[in-house]
Design a protein around this motif. Structure first.
Motif, mmCIF file in Angstrom:
data_model
loop_
_atom_site.group_PDB
_atom_site.id
_atom_site.type_symbol
_atom_site.label_atom_id
_atom_site.label_comp_id
_atom_site.label_asym_id
_atom_site.label_seq_id
_atom_site.Cartn_x
_atom_site.Cartn_y
_atom_site.Cartn_z
ATOM 1 N N THR A 132 -17.472 30.013 10.532
ATOM 2 C CA THR A 132 -17.009 28.626 10.180
ATOM 3 C C THR A 132 -17.133 27.602 11.577
ATOM 4 N N VAL A 133 -16.225 28.134 12.475
ATOM 5 C CA VAL A 133 -16.109 27.447 13.585
ATOM 6 C C VAL A 133 -17.401 27.319 14.437
ATOM 7 N N GLU A 134 -18.296 28.448 14.565
ATOM 8 C CA GLU A 134 -19.284 28.358 15.232
ATOM 9 C C GLU A 134 -20.362 26.940 14.624
ATOM 10 N N LYS A 135 -20.246 27.188 13.261
ATOM 11 C CA LYS A 135 -21.019 26.121 12.498
ATOM 12 C C LYS A 135 -20.509 24.978 12.697
ATOM 13 N N TYR A 136 -19.227 24.630 12.789
ATOM 14 C CA TYR A 136 -18.713 23.421 13.194
ATOM 15 C C TYR A 136 -19.009 22.819 14.352
ATOM 16 N N ASN A 137 -18.895 23.563 15.333
ATOM 17 C CA ASN A 137 -19.373 23.325 16.724
ATOM 18 C C ASN A 137 -20.753 22.866 16.737
ATOM 19 N N GLU A 138 -21.524 23.481 16.228
ATOM 20 C CA GLU A 138 -23.049 23.150 16.048
ATOM 21 C C GLU A 138 -23.176 21.719 15.264
ATOM 22 N N TYR A 139 -22.340 21.734 14.253
ATOM 23 C CA TYR A 139 -22.566 20.278 13.664
ATOM 24 C C TYR A 139 -22.089 19.085 14.466
ATOM 25 N N LYS A 175 -22.310 19.325 17.805
ATOM 26 C CA LYS A 175 -23.169 18.815 18.533
ATOM 27 C C LYS A 175 -24.518 18.058 18.216
ATOM 28 N N VAL A 176 -24.922 18.429 16.934
ATOM 29 C CA VAL A 176 -26.005 17.890 16.457
ATOM 30 C C VAL A 176 -25.628 16.161 16.059
ATOM 31 N N THR A 177 -24.470 16.008 15.427
ATOM 32 C CA THR A 177 -23.776 14.696 15.345
ATOM 33 C C THR A 177 -23.931 13.746 16.557
ATOM 34 N N ASP A 206 -32.010 16.428 9.827
ATOM 35 C CA ASP A 206 -32.395 17.634 8.878
ATOM 36 C C ASP A 206 -31.314 18.448 8.994
ATOM 37 N N GLN A 207 -31.185 18.934 10.480
ATOM 38 C CA GLN A 207 -30.190 20.207 10.742
ATOM 39 C C GLN A 207 -28.911 19.480 10.512
ATOM 40 N N GLN A 208 -28.389 18.425 10.617
ATOM 41 C CA GLN A 208 -27.143 18.011 10.121
ATOM 42 C C GLN A 208 -26.994 17.977 8.678
ATOM 43 N N ALA A 209 -27.934 17.988 7.916
ATOM 44 C CA ALA A 209 -27.730 17.708 6.150
ATOM 45 C C ALA A 209 -27.685 19.226 5.841
ATOM 46 N N THR A 220 -25.857 14.159 19.014
ATOM 47 C CA THR A 220 -27.334 13.898 19.431
ATOM 48 C C THR A 220 -27.719 12.895 18.581
ATOM 49 N N ILE A 221 -27.608 12.809 17.089
ATOM 50 C CA ILE A 221 -27.883 11.680 16.328
ATOM 51 C C ILE A 221 -27.315 10.301 17.002
ATOM 52 N N LYS A 222 -26.087 10.346 17.443
ATOM 53 C CA LYS A 222 -25.255 9.228 17.852
ATOM 54 C C LYS A 222 -26.175 8.674 19.148
ATOM 55 N N ASP A 223 -26.360 9.900 20.206
ATOM 56 C CA ASP A 223 -26.928 9.204 21.289
ATOM 57 C C ASP A 223 -28.417 8.735 21.193
ATOM 58 N N ASP A 224 -29.166 9.419 20.220
ATOM 59 C CA ASP A 224 -30.468 9.085 19.996
ATOM 60 C C ASP A 224 -30.457 7.642 19.273
ATOM 61 N N GLU A 225 -29.847 7.319 18.646
ATOM 62 C CA GLU A 225 -29.735 5.935 17.681
ATOM 63 C C GLU A 225 -29.386 4.908 18.777
#
Length: 362
Positions: A49-56, A58-60, A91-94, A62-67
């Protein structure tokens, strides 16, 4: 449950994970082997759960930076590349959101445990005992496919080659998580070998699945156990008449009785009887807790009531139906030879879906 609440829960899990990592590095905790084992197990259960949360996170980011980059960039090539990265990150975030929701479903603390399975012929006489033997072979082959080890701890055979009852210890990776939904009454419809007129009969066998109790799960006071020793009956020649190797253990507070005469030495029978007794006592108290819980809130698939008819095996039509989830498969021959994956996966998904609904409505 709103996404904000989900993140609060995930952050609480991440905080607990950090705390556990500190604790299991503490020399005082390391010195207390039972506490260390318990905390290590908890840390292991939170890791994914913690590994997936950290991944999430990171992806969030990335979205913020790209926008932000898209708002500021005048370069068409960079804009194109950023848009591609942004779509991929969304897609990865969803996908991660769905996975994290499932990981937040309260875990069954027994899922990683080995089990004791008891199969009994019920209604249907000889035919029920033969069906009990068929179920034993089905679970034996399934366990072999999973790379698990099966040990027969007790059995009572019938003259026709079936089992009045048989108790197994199944050990391996996440055994209880996959077999807990097998608890209940299994019904067979077929022409018995003894039936000369070719009529289809209905018989039942019951399956009980209990997580193997560890010392940390159940504390049985030796004063609460009455032990009787007696001579084994049945085949065995002179040895049977000479020694009292059979053991009967009674847990006085619950009235649970385990009799064991399978092994040649009393010591071996005592050890096996104690393993089964602990698991039955643990199961007994868990069922009481589960009943109290179910009275307050209807559980998902349910793993408790052994009188509940859960599945029908129809031989003339090569059909298996699981009544709890309305699943029908026309491949009884494959299922009886241990190909249970499709049923077990469907039960796990149905259970997760219901629990997810409950989680969202909290």
């Amino acid at each position: 449950m709103e996404m904000a609440e989900i993140f609060d829960k995930l952050q609480a899990v991440a905080d607990r994970y950090d705390e556990l990592n500190e604790l299991i590095s503490d020399p005082e905790v390391i010195a207390d082997s039972q506490r260390f084992m318990k905390l290590s197990k908890e840390e292991g259960s939170l890791r994914e759960t913690v590994e997936k949360y950290n991944e999430y996170k990171k992806v969030t980011q990335t979205i913020k930076d790209d926008e932000e980059l898209l708002r500021e960039s005048d370069d068409p090539d960079l804009t194109e590349l950023t848009k591609d990265e942004l779509n991929s990150a969304k897609d990865q975030q969803a996908k991660l959101e769905k996975e994290l929701e499932i990981l937040l479903i309260p875990k069954d603390p027994n899922d990683d445990k080995n089990i004791i399975m008891e199969i009994r012929g019920a209604a249907g006489g000889d035919e029920a005992s033969l069906f009990a033997a068929d179920l034993y072979n089905m679970y034996l082959h399934y366990a072999e496919n999973q790379g698990w080890k099966v040990e027969v701890v007790d059995k009572s055979e019938t003259e026709v080659g079936g089992f009045k009852e048989i108790a197994l210890m199944i050990t391996g990776d996440k055994v209880y998580s996959k077999l807990k939904f097998e608890n209940g009454a299994h019904r067979v419809q077929r022409v018995p070998v003894t039936e000369s007129a070719g009529r289809v009969h209905t018989s039942t066998a019951t399956v009980g699945v209990m997580p193997e109790a560890e010392d940390v799960d159940v504390d049985i006071d030796p004063k609460d156990i009455r032990v009787d020793v007696y001579r084994s009956s049945g085949a065995g020649g002179q040895h049977v008449n000479k020694t009292s190797s059979a053991v009967r253990m009674t847990h006085l507070p619950t009235g649970i009785v385990v009799a064991m005469q399978d092994e040649r030495s009393q010591q071996q029978n005592r050890a096996k009887a104690m393993r089964i007794l602990k698991s039955r006592v643990y199961d007994y108290y868990q069922q009481k807790e589960q009943s109290a819980y179910d009275a307050k809130r209807k559980d998902a698939i349910g793993t408790g009531d052994r009188s509940e008819r859960i599945r029908t095996y129809n031989y003339p039509q090569n059909r298996v139906t699981d009544h709890r989830i309305g699943l029908t498969l026309n491949k009884l021959d494959k299922i009886m030879s241990g190909d249970l994956d499709e049923i077990i996966e469907a039960l796990i998904v149905a259970d997760q879906t219901k629990k997810l609904e409950q989680l969202r409505n909290e």
